[in-house]
Design an enzyme around this catalytic site. Structure first.
Site, short mmCIF file in Angstrom:
data_model
loop_
_atom_site.label_atom_id
_atom_site.label_comp_id
_atom_site.label_asym_id
_atom_site.label_seq_id
_atom_site.Cartn_x
_atom_site.Cartn_y
_atom_site.Cartn_z
N ARG A 8 34.68 -4.95 54.20
CA ARG A 8 33.57 -3.96 53.35
C ARG A 8 32.39 -4.64 52.89
O ARG A 8 32.27 -5.93 52.68
CB ARG A 8 34.44 -3.76 52.06
CG ARG A 8 33.56 -2.78 51.13
CD ARG A 8 34.32 -2.74 49.61
NE ARG A 8 34.38 -4.03 49.07
CZ ARG A 8 33.46 -4.52 48.35
NH1 ARG A 8 32.15 -3.82 48.27
NH2 ARG A 8 33.57 -5.85 47.92
N VAL A 9 31.45 -3.81 52.81
CA VAL A 9 29.88 -4.32 52.31
C VAL A 9 29.80 -3.22 51.39
O VAL A 9 30.33 -2.19 51.31
CB VAL A 9 29.07 -4.34 53.40
CG1 VAL A 9 29.15 -5.55 54.19
CG2 VAL A 9 28.89 -2.97 54.26
N SER A 10 28.80 -3.45 50.22
CA SER A 10 28.59 -2.40 49.14
C SER A 10 27.67 -1.48 49.64
O SER A 10 28.07 -0.25 48.99
CB SER A 10 27.97 -3.22 48.09
OG SER A 10 28.80 -4.37 47.62
N THR A 11 26.65 -1.42 50.51
CA THR A 11 25.93 -0.40 50.74
C THR A 11 25.60 -0.25 52.35
O THR A 11 26.03 -1.46 53.01
CB THR A 11 24.43 -0.76 50.23
OG1 THR A 11 23.80 -1.88 50.77
CG2 THR A 11 24.44 -0.92 48.76
N GLN A 14 23.58 -3.03 54.47
CA GLN A 14 24.36 -4.37 54.65
C GLN A 14 25.07 -4.34 55.93
O GLN A 14 25.39 -3.30 56.54
CB GLN A 14 25.20 -4.75 53.24
CG GLN A 14 24.49 -4.96 52.05
CD GLN A 14 25.32 -5.23 50.81
OE1 GLN A 14 26.35 -4.66 50.78
NE2 GLN A 14 24.89 -6.05 49.91
#
Length: 194
Positions: A8-11, A14
């Site tokens: 997972r990345v936040s945006t 990324q």
């Protein structure tokens, strides 16, 4: 038994490549770009539904699962209730400890410490963000985030019409793709009520 990765990345800006490289030894990888502060993530939900007894859920860092102590506890307990285990690649390995009970106890203790650290980091991020915004406001440089919708936006008008015809906020959100909280905020802003 399968090793199942979660990245997972936040945006969407990324990059997942570093995590995917570390998870290359897993049979399947669920990946998404979503805030760790939000437990309602589609790929996380799919992962939790997918895992079976004996599976190993692999993440590069505990923060990939979430940044909130309560949410992390829920997710970790859910994995455990399904008979699966969690492997966090950046945590020390306890494979050399032969006593299963001691290894489980130490693993849980380490995870609790890291959960606390993940939440503390999330709080530090929010604090630094608030300080930056306050400073920018004081200097006249901060105007806030650009509004997603204007009052005459066709999609928003359609969402209001659905709401006024009896659909719930949740139904409107799923039918229009507008986030439920965002829709409620715009309803309040423009005084739309039944």
């Amino acid at each position: 038994m399968a090793r199942i990765g979660y990245a997972r990345v936040s945006t969407i800006d990324q990059n997942l490549d570093r995590q995917l490289e570390q998870l290359k030894d897993t049979e399947k990888i669920f990946k998404e770009a979503a805030s760790g502060a939000n437990k309602e993530r589609p790929q996380l939900k799919t992962l939790l539904d997918f895992i079976r007894e004996g599976d190993i859920v692999v993440v590069t860092e505990l923060e990939r699962l979430g940044r909130n102590n309560k949410d992390l506890t829920f997710i970790m307990n859910y994995i455990q209730e399904k008979g699966a285990t969690l492997e966090v690649l950046n945590l020390p390995t306890l494979r050399g400890i032969e006593d299963d009970n001691l290894r489980r106890l130490l693993n849980n203790l380490i995870l609790e410490i890291y959960k606390y650290q993940a939440q503390a980091e999330r709080e530090r991020i929010k604090e630094r963000q608030a300080q930056g915004i306050a400073l920018a406001k004081a200097q006249g440089k901060y105007t806030g985030r650009k509004a997603l919708f204007t009052e005459d936006d066709e999609r928003l008008k359609h969402a209001f019409d659905l709401y006024l015809s009896g659909y719930s906020d949740k139904d409107v959100a799923s039918m229009t793709g507008i986030n439920e909280r965002t829709f409620r905020r715009y309803r309040t802003k423009y005084g739309i009520s039944r």
